[in-house]
Each structure stands twice: as C-alpha cells, then as structure tokens.
Design an enzyme around this catalytic site. Structure first.
Site, PDB file in Angstrom:
ATOM      1  CB  SER A 286      71.825  -5.445 -25.146  1.00  0.00           C
ATOM      2  OG  SER A 286      71.784  -5.865 -26.587  1.00  0.00           O
ATOM      3  CG  ASP A 287      67.906 -10.809 -23.803  1.00  0.00           C
ATOM      4  OD1 ASP A 287      67.807 -11.292 -24.839  1.00  0.00           O
ATOM      5  OD2 ASP A 287      67.317 -11.296 -22.892  1.00  0.00           O
ATOM      6  CD1 TRP A 288      68.564 -11.021 -30.983  1.00  0.00           C
ATOM      7  CD2 TRP A 288      69.824 -10.994 -29.161  1.00  0.00           C
ATOM      8  NE1 TRP A 288      69.830 -11.506 -31.380  1.00  0.00           N
ATOM      9  CE2 TRP A 288      70.816 -11.582 -30.261  1.00  0.00           C
ATOM     10  CE3 TRP A 288      70.763 -11.016 -27.879  1.00  0.00           C
ATOM     11  CZ2 TRP A 288      72.051 -12.117 -30.115  1.00  0.00           C
ATOM     12  CZ3 TRP A 288      72.061 -11.616 -27.912  1.00  0.00           C
ATOM     13  CH2 TRP A 288      72.430 -11.945 -28.873  1.00  0.00           C
ATOM     14  CB  SER A 289      65.185  -5.670 -28.705  1.00  0.00           C
ATOM     15  OG  SER A 289      65.110  -5.923 -30.017  1.00  0.00           O
ATOM     16  CB  ALA A 290      67.680  -5.787 -23.446  1.00  0.00           C
TER      17      ALA A 290
END
EC number: 3.2.1.21
Length: 867
Positions: A286-290
């Site tokens: 995941s992208d960060w906090s996605a």
C-alpha cells in the site's frame, strides 16, 4: 453498509466487498469484482526465487508470516516503512522500504539524481538503466531493501498534475521502456524496485480525505478516477505491463479510487489486471495510509500494509494481530496469507537480498549520531542510529551526464553554443541562484527558493550539494577572462534592465514547481494552479529581452509551461528546457550552453498554447456532495499529443521535438514482415491454492511472555484467546455472506485469462511481426546524438492519428550514416477488445511513420497485414 471511521479503524474483519460501492448518483461507474486473489506460481525467471520462498515460508508460523505483511508503524524503526522480522529463520530485522524515485530521502551522504521526467527527455535506455543501477547501489549501501520507485503513475493525463515529474512521460510506450530499464538497473544492484503509483493517480487534490479536509474540503471519500477498460489497457496499464515483464519485485497501490473502489482494495485492478492478466509474481504494497480495510484488502490482492498503522502513530492496524485473527476465524484463508509471504520472499530472493543485506545504517528521523531505537515514542535502546556511510561513489559524473542529455533545445537562432569569448555575461533570475536557506532548507523541498533542481514531496532526496547555474556559468566566464553580472532577485527589474543592456549575452533562468499534495506552496496544493512561470518569471524574461537582443532563456520546470506570448520574440535567441536535473544542475546546463555537449534531448510532453489546449481541467472542487469527487476519464486514450492531433491543434513545441547543434536527415524506409507465430490465447487452469505449514490454535499466537511491549508498535500476536476480544471489532460475528464476496476464499483451480499466461501478459504479444529500418544521416558539421522515433497508425475510426511505439538514441559523426533497425511486436499493433477481453489486431489498414518528432515524420509506409 458503511462503518464509522472508528469502527473501521479497530476491525479485523472490516467490509470485505471492497468493489461494491453504492454511489450517491446512480450513473457513476463501479468496479466489477474479481475473486479469488491469484496465487503466485513462479512463472518464467521467477522459478528459482519462488522455490526458495516456498521453502522458507513453509517453515514459518502464522505470526511470522503476518509479520512480513505488516509494517511496524510510522517512525517506529529506521526507515519510512519497515516490516516485522523473522529472526528464527535468519531475517533478523524487518524489510526496509525507503523513498524515493530519484534518490534516498531522509538520509545523508547520498546523491540527488535527475527526476524521471528528465530521463524521459533523454529517450536513452542505457542512461535510464545506469541511473537506476546507481540509485540501487546507494540504497543497497544504506541497508535499504526496497526502493520506493520508480513511478509511472501519474502517467500525465494532466499537464498541471503535481507529481508528473516523478514519472516519465504521458506517452505509455516511452514511459514503459524507461520504467522497465530503471527497474532492471535498481534490481541488478540488489534492491527491490517498487513500480508506483498503481493506478490512475493522476492528480494530488482529493487523494486523501484528511488531507483534503485540512484544506477545507468536507469530503468523506477520496477521489475516484473513472476509466473504461480500453483506455485502462492501452494507456495507463501499458507501462505497468512493461514493469511486470521486466521482473519488478513490488508494486505500490495508490491513494485514489478506481471506478469507486479504493486502489489498495480494488479486486479488478489488483486481482484481475495485475495478478491474473499480467502474471505479477511479486508483492503489492500500500501507499502510506492507503490501506482502508482488513479482510477486504487481503482478499482483493494487497500483500503488504505500509507503514502498518492506520493513521501515523495511532498504534492501530487493519492487519498485524487482526490478520492473525482473520486467519483463525476463517475470514481470511490461510493460503492467502501464505501467498502474501511467498510473494514478498520471492522478490527478496530474486534480487539477492539474502546475499547483499546489511542492517540500515541511517535513521530517517534524525541527523544526530545517537537516538532512540523507536523514534516515534522515544523508547527502546539509546543507540547509534546514524553511521554516516557515504554511498555516493562516482555517481556525480552520471548525474551530470543525464542532466545535459535531458536538456531540450527548443529554439536557437545562432545564439548557441556560446564561444567562451563573450566579454560581458548577464545572469538573471532567482532560478539561477542558491536557496538562501540552503539546498535542503525547505522540508521535503517544499518551497521555490533559488534554482529548481528537484520538486517537492516524498519523491525527493537530500542534496549533498547543489551546483547552481550562477556558480557554474560564473566559473566558466571568469576562466575565459570575461566579466559576469548576476541579478538573482526577480523583483530587481530595473537592475536587470541595466545589466541586460550591457551584456554580450543575457542568460535568463525561470522555473515552475509542483509536488505532493501534503504540501501547499503559494496556493499550489501539490498540483499547479496554472501553467505559468513562478515568481514573476514572464516579466523577468520580457524585461531582459526588451534590453538585450541576445537573450537565452533556460526553464527549470516540472512539466509544460505556457510560452506562447514570448517564445517568438526576436530578441530571444534561444530557449532551453532543463527540467529537474539534480545536484549537478549548473554544470549540466553549462556543458550544453558552451557546446561541450551537443543537445540531443527531445521533449517528453507537448507544449500547448493555452491550458485549454490539453483538454479537461483538474478536479479542484468537490462534485459529488460530501462523497468521493469523481474524475471521469472521458477523453479515453487521447491525452497529450494524441489530443492535439485529434483536435488538429498546432502546439508551440510538439511531443518528441528537440533541436541540436547539428542537423539530421532521414531516408530509405524499409518495412519487412517477419514469420511471426499466430496469436494463441492462453488457456487452461491454475493449480489449487498452495498452503504452506499448518495453523495452530489461538493460544499458539499469544503475545510472548517476557517480551517488552513497545508503545504503538504493530505486532502480529494476540492479546487474548478470545478472538472477538482480541480484534476489538464491534461488528465481530457477522455471517460471511454479509461481507465476504462470492468466491473470494475459493482456493480451487482457476481459469487462466486469455490475455495472461506469463509475466507481462500473453507471451505471444511480444513476438516480433514486422521489421522496420531507416537511414539516419548527420548532415551537419558537429557530432551528436539523434533520436529516431517510430509511430504507428492503428487505423480505426476512433484511434489516435499516430502512437509512439519505438525509439532509440544514435550517435553520428559529421556526415556519418547509420541504418536504424527495430521491430514491431504484436502488442505494438494491437488494440484491446473489451468484449473479447483480449488483444486483437484489427482489420483496419495500418501505417508506420519514422522521424524526429510526433509532427516531423518524413518517412511513412503501409504496414503488411499480420495477425
């Protein structure tokens, strides 16, 4: 049903049907579900690494597997993202992932490379590879396992998109080739490359709810990029297919929604397109906090949650212990977690991390030598966290070469190259000089002070130094016995006029910046507000040009700018675009200005007369109430030069254009059909989902006795044998049918998609069908490189006039001729058939074009009928 944010934050079995969205307006598109998540099988060059991964994962306990899938939390360890470890099996520290696509972020004694958009301007596969390898060497030497780059998303639908500079070009073929070469370079250095941001992440505004709310927009869901299947395949998915075929180890899913389903829990894009159709064998992070759900994301194809916590430093995770609960209660099949772990370890072995690995020798969170082991909470050992390892090697030379090779000469009326005999040289503009706060004085480069050599956001690196144009040119002039007069304040127009009127040559430096959406600079929320120059740049140009009849303009920018009102001023004798050239910026431009390097770069995007020339604007206001803003990609495949061609609009500078200090001729086009094989759609079924190891009882996975718990650290272990209590999910106990999609947990053999069958898609797509050759001649008096470009007309009534398919960069001495030969594959000549769900070469007549830009194509011929 939607949970409240708090309910979602604590659930381990959150809404799993991630692809079923009930939009506010019924005409909005929704993403069709595709389950189960395909399991890796070690196809092609992945076989050996896959077998080794299977062997080690078979020895892991459930919590050890979960530890590989989940980051330990923001700022909990040295890197921006770090998984848990498996010390029992020799993985003594977690896998370290670190930004960025152009160098190491949050470090020191590292290089700051030119941006991806500059690599695109070189049109040079070798330079793309060498830059990738040099970056990989630096990441490896710092103890980093995973480089969070390169980027092909955004592709470049929007010329004012904030992060287009991190990628390459709005053309999928140009991007795909250079994307793949960069990946090969990084991974040949022993580091896992991450292809990002997958997919349709074309603008910054509205990419995250909290971010948008911070700017005053009351939305509850992130922006949805809505695209049709044909456009997805022929434009946005194209470079990711090249990445998968190149063997990329990781792919980062994006913040945005795709057809109203979040990028990191979209079963259509992750399960179907990426894993089933393209045969991706690595892992999706995941992208960060996605990451937005527990079970839902796991079943939809996500393999690694980064940075592990839901919001930075909140100590909560959708996975970690909740993943353990999900397997024990049966909502996540054990084979799915096995597949996650196998995919991660396969990438690990494929690039040789087991041979090359050293612990991270730096801290992302401080430049001090000593600090806490867990910086976010000031816990753990007080220890040496920075070893100050210099990893730059001799990369400055390559950076300088890429910088000069990516400088596009847009106009030259006898002004360049400079002779070195100019007696008085004026240097104008803030973009020529230094940032008074220092090259790293703005956090994440979030300002526009001094010369622009790198834009802003997480896609940045720390400069070890920055050679400014003023420094390099002043050194050149003084060495040659001349006088130099810099005026590097854009408000000093009177002084500029005075100096310009006395100068033999007036060198004007201007810029336009952009970046990631968590930073706003002068009201530009990542994306640009417009395509004009920053800091009064147009006025600086006009002032100098009105007092000097030999004005040379150098542009440092993140993409296209509007030049129509001044580019044809007769006093402006040369214009150059230098992009974002990195630490050797001044030396690179001086090499071109003084003729040590003959410019060969070609613009990787189109320069339009107005912003409207490019089509649809960015979505800058909510258009769906408080729900997800909707961005309909109604232009289809018609972006950049394809859109200009469709409208018969003449650009200022067309895609692929770039001048040289010499001239080139094109002749003798030859087109020859090859004995290519017939296209064979993939058939058959996979094997059943493999399971590795066994699952114990909840008691086997309790938090270990005697282990000191770090505050907010994400662990895989349970706090209780009562799974409901351990998950803290207020909705725990729902029937599977209420939230688990049909077939999502089915581990039986699955049909192989027709367009699949190997990494990158059906292998017969890549068979050569046509050979094309042309003679390129240097008709001038200076040695130089030329970039021949091959375009194809696919012939259909709703197809672009031409699409780029092949290119090269060829060195020619004065008078020298070379025959450039290339081939066209089945993929190059095919269209995506939505109904057949396969690639098809249509019946329409096709033509091939060869020349020096998308609008200068002197050679053309019909293509033979092939299938």
């Amino acid at each position: 049903m939607r949970f409240s944010w708090l309910e979602v934050a604590v659930t381990a079995a959150s809404l799993a049907n991630a692809n079923v969205c009930i939009p506010l307006f019924p005409w909005y598109v929704s993403s069709p579900p595709f389950y189960p998540s395909p399991w890796a099988n070690g196809q092609g060059e992945w076989a050996e690494a896959h077998q080794r991964a299977v062997e080690i994962v078979s020895q892991m306990t459930l919590t050890e597997k979960v530890n590989l899938t989940t980051g330990t939390g923001w700022m909990m360890e040295e890197c921006v993202g770090q998984t848990g470890s498996v010390p029992r099996l020799g993985i003594n520290w977690g896998l370290c992932g670190q930004d960025s696509p152009l160098g190491i972020r949050f470090s020191d004694l590292n290089s700051a490379f030119p941006a991806g958009i500059n690599v695109a301007a070189t049109w040079d596969k070798t330079l793309a590879y060498l830059r990738g390898k040099a970056m990989g060497e630096e990441f490896n030497d710092k103890g980093i396992d995973i480089q969070l780059g390169p980027a092909a998303g955004p592709l470049g639908k929007y010329p004012d998109g904030g992060r287009i500079w991190e990628g390459f070009s709005p053309d999928p073929a140009l991007t795909g080739v250079l994307f793949a070469e960069t990946i090969k370079g990084i991974q040949d250095a022993g580091v896992i490359a991450t292809a990002k941001h997958y997919i349709l992440n074309e603008q910054e505004q509205f990419r995250q709810v909290a971010e948008a709310q911070g700017y005053g927009y009351n939305i509850t869901e992130t922006l949805s990029s809505n695209v049709d299947d044909k456009t997805m395949h022929e434009l946005y998915l194209w470079p990711f297919a090249d990445a998968v075929r190149a063997g990329v180890g990781a792919i980062m899913c994006s913040y945005n929604q795709i057809n109203n389903s979040y990028g990191c829990q979209n079963s259509q894009t992750l399960n179907k397109l990426l894993k089933a159709e393209l045969g991706f064998q690595g892992f999706v992070m995941s992208d960060w906090s996605a990451h937005h759900s527990g079970v839902g994301a796991a079943l939809a194809g996500l393999d690694m949650s980064m940075p592990g916590d839901i919001s930075f430093d909140d100590g909560l995770s959708f996975w970690g212990a909740n993943m353990t609960v999900g397997v024990l209660n049966g909502t996540i099949p054990a084979w799915r977690v096995d597949d996650m772990a196998v995919r991660i370890m396969t990438a690990y072995y494929k690039v040789g991390r087991d041979r090359l690995r050293v612990p991270p020798n730096f801290s992302s969170w401080t430049r001090d030598e000593y600090g806490y082991e867990h910086a976010a909470v000031s816990e753990g050992a007080w220890k040496k966290v920075n070893d100050f390892v210099n990893v730059q090697r001799d990369h400055a030379q390559l950076i300088r070469e890429v910088g000069s090779a990516s400088t596009v000469l847009l106009k030259n009326v006898g002004a360049l190259p400079l002779t070195g005999k100019e007696r008085k040289v004026g240097i104008f503009g803030e973009d020529a000089g230094s940032n008074p706060w220092g090259p790293n004085g703005c956090e994440n480069r979030g300002c526009d002070n001094g010369t622009l050599a790198m834009a802003w956001g997480s896609g940045t690196a720390e400069f070890p130094y920055l050679v400014t144009p003023e420094q390099a040119i002043q050194s050149e002039v003084i060495k040659n016995g001349g006088n130099v007069f810099p005026v590097t304040h854009n408000g000093a127009l009177t002084q500029m006029a005075n100096i310009a009127s006395q100068s033999s040559v007036s060198l004007v430096f201007v810029n336009a910046d952009a970046g990631e959406g968590f930073i706003s600079v002068d009201g530009n929320i990542g994306d640009r507000k417009n395509l004009t120059l920053w800091k009064n740049g147009e006025e600086v140009i006009k002032t100098v040009a009105s007092h000097s009849n030999n004005t040379v303009v150098v542009i440092h920018s993140v993409g296209p700018i509007l030049v129509d009102e001044w580019h044809d001023n007769p006093n402006i004798t040369a214009i150059l675009w230098a992009g974002l050239p990195g630490q050797e910026s001044g030396n690179s431009i001086a090499d071109v200005l003084y003729g040590r390097v003959n410019p060969s770069a070609k613009t990787p995007f189109t320069w339009g007369k107005t912003r409207e020339s490019y089509g649809a604007p960015l979505v800058t206001k909510p258009n769906n109430g408080n729900g997800a803003p909707q961005d309909d990609f109604s232009e289809g495949v018609f972006i950049d030069y394809r859109y200009f061609d469709k409208r018969n609009e003449t650009p200022v500078y067309e895609f692929g254009f770039g001048l040289s200090y010499t001239s080139f001729g094109y002749s003798h086009l030859r087109v020859q059909p090859l004995n290519g094989s017939t296209y064979v759609p993939a058939t058959g079924t996979t094997g059943p989902a493999p399971a590795y190891g066994s699952i114990g009882s909840a008691a086997d996975y309790l938090f270990p006795e005697g282990l000191k718990r770090i505050t907010k650290f994400i662990y895989p272990w349970l706090n209780s044998t009562d799974l409901k209590a351990s998950s803290a999910d207020p909705n725990y106990g729902w029937e599977d049918s209420e939230y688990i999609p049909e077939a999502a947990t089915d581990g039986s053999p699955q049909p192989i998609l027709k367009a699949g069958g190997a990494p990158g898609g059906n292998p017969t797509l890549y068979h050569d069908l046509v050979k094309v050759s042309a003679t390129i001649t240097n008709t001038g008096n200076v040695a130089g490189y030329e970039v021949p470009q091959l375009y194809v007309s696919l012939g259909g009534p709703n197809e672009p006039r031409v699409v780029l398919r092949k290119f090269d960069r060829i060195h020619l001495a004065p008078g020298e001729q070379k025959v450039w030969t290339t081939t066209l594959t089945r993929r190059d000549l095919a269209n995506w058939d939505v109904e057949a769900q396969d690639w098809v070469i249509t019946k329409y007549p096709k033509r091939v074009y060869v020349g020096s830009s998308s609008r200068k194509l002197p050679l053309r011929a019909p293509l033979p009928r092939v299938q």
